[in-house]
Design a protein around this motif. Structure first.
Motif: not given
Length: 354
Positions: A244-251
């Motif tokens: 799953p996408a996490g904080f890093g991908a969102g940033l």
């Protein structure tokens, strides 16, 4: 704490993704407008103005982060920045490599992400190579380099942060940064936007370490950074059905989106690419150096610098100092090489264009 805010449709990791996306959008827009970049502050043709922007952001980040600690919202006890064993060789070598790489690519990773959002294809290719190299250094074929250098440590014990009263150190850092920024004569508007960039750092720390804290589904307390998030984003793009996408991908996604929106609104979006094979090689070489260096140093100019220094971590301060030393030494070497070869006085390290 997460449960008390009444989130019913999102888990803490899912909320962290959206939170990071929002942070990235704001950072991307503000960094596009201010041209936020430590490389420019160190070796750019407009380094006084660029330094004022960077130091103003750092001052606000320090004050906000230490204020959050004083309020009891967050604590860095047990955080990787406060490790009792300092991998001094890895951090110093990694910082120097990262600093050299950002001069060769004419932009630190955060700046290249901004440029990628505004149409710079050179920057996008550098980011891909950087992310692959960083992931290889974390978990792949280059991991032995990381573990070997990381095995050389200095015991710090309780001295992992600057000793004494943290507010004294924070006050000194803030006063020094603001004094230099004021004497640079930068415009108030730019400094206000830079302050907004700095405020995102404690906001991220508090958001991930306090507001989104969940005993049953914990997430890492983190702030703005680009090394690990770039590697995580690349890994997610390649295996999104199982990861799953996490904080890093969102940033990273938010920064690209924010930069694009700001560039489009200001008429600054422009497709750009490489001009020669030699330039391509220099940029790709710099990307590899930054990928390895960012992992060894424990972060980039934003992760170890803008977000790390406000924790008053000795490791973060060493990393930022090593990055600066690597950048300055590489610029001097490029200038000397240009003089010896009889080339133009304008070298890749000092050209104003990005």
């Amino acid at each position: 704490m997460f449960e008390t805010f009444g989130f019913e449709s999102l888990t803490a990791p899912q909320a962290a993704l959206w939170f990071a996306l929002a942070l990235g959008l704001v950072f991307g827009a503000l960094a596009q407008i201010t041209r936020f970049c430590l490389r420019r502050a160190l070796v750019g043709s407009d380094r006084r103005a660029a330094g004022a922007v960077w130091l103003t952001a750092l001052a606000v980040a320090v004050a906000g982060t230490q204020g959050a600690v004083a309020m009891g919202w967050i604590s860095f006890a047990g955080h990787r920045f406060m490790a009792s064993e300092l991998p001094i060789l890895a951090i110093a070598a990694g910082g120097i490599l990262f600093g050299a790489g950002m001069v060769l690519t004419r932009g630190c990773v955060s700046r290249l992400t901004i440029l990628g959002g505004s149409g710079n294809l050179r920057a996008l290719l550098v980011l891909v190579v950087f992310a692959i190299t960083a992931h290889a250094t974390l978990k792949g074929v280059l991991a032995p380099v990381r573990t070997t250098l990381g095995s050389v440590t200095v015991p710090l014990g309780d001295a992992a942060a600057l000793p004494g009263n943290p507010w004294l150190w924070a006050g000194l850092l803030v006063a020094a940064a603001l004094l230099v920024a004021y004497r640079a004569g930068a415009g108030r508007g730019m400094l206000a936007l830079a302050a907004g960039i700095g405020a995102l750092v404690p906001l991220a720390w508090v958001g991930t370490g306090f507001i989104l804290y969940d005993d049953f589904d914990p997430i890492a307390m983190q702030s703005l950074s680009f090394t690990s998030p770039s590697a995580d984003t690349m890994f997610w793009l390649l295996a999104s059905t199982s990861i799953p996408a996490g904080f890093g991908a969102g940033l990273i996604g938010g920064v690209l989106g924010g930069a694009f929106l700001a560039a489009a609104a200001r008429g600054e979006f422009q497709w750009q690419s490489f001009e020669s094979p030699r330039q391509t090689g220099r940029y790709l070489g710099g990307a590899v150096l930054m990928g390895v260096g960012g992992v060894l140093a424990g972060g980039c100019t934003v992760g170890a610098g803008l977000s790390g220094v406000p924790t008053l971590s000795v490791a973060a301060i060493l990393a930022l100092s090593s990055i600066a030393a690597g950048a300055l030494a590489t610029r001097a070497a490029l200038n000397e090489s240009g003089r010896v070869s009889g080339g133009s006085a304008t070298t890749p390290a000092t050209q104003p264009a990005e």
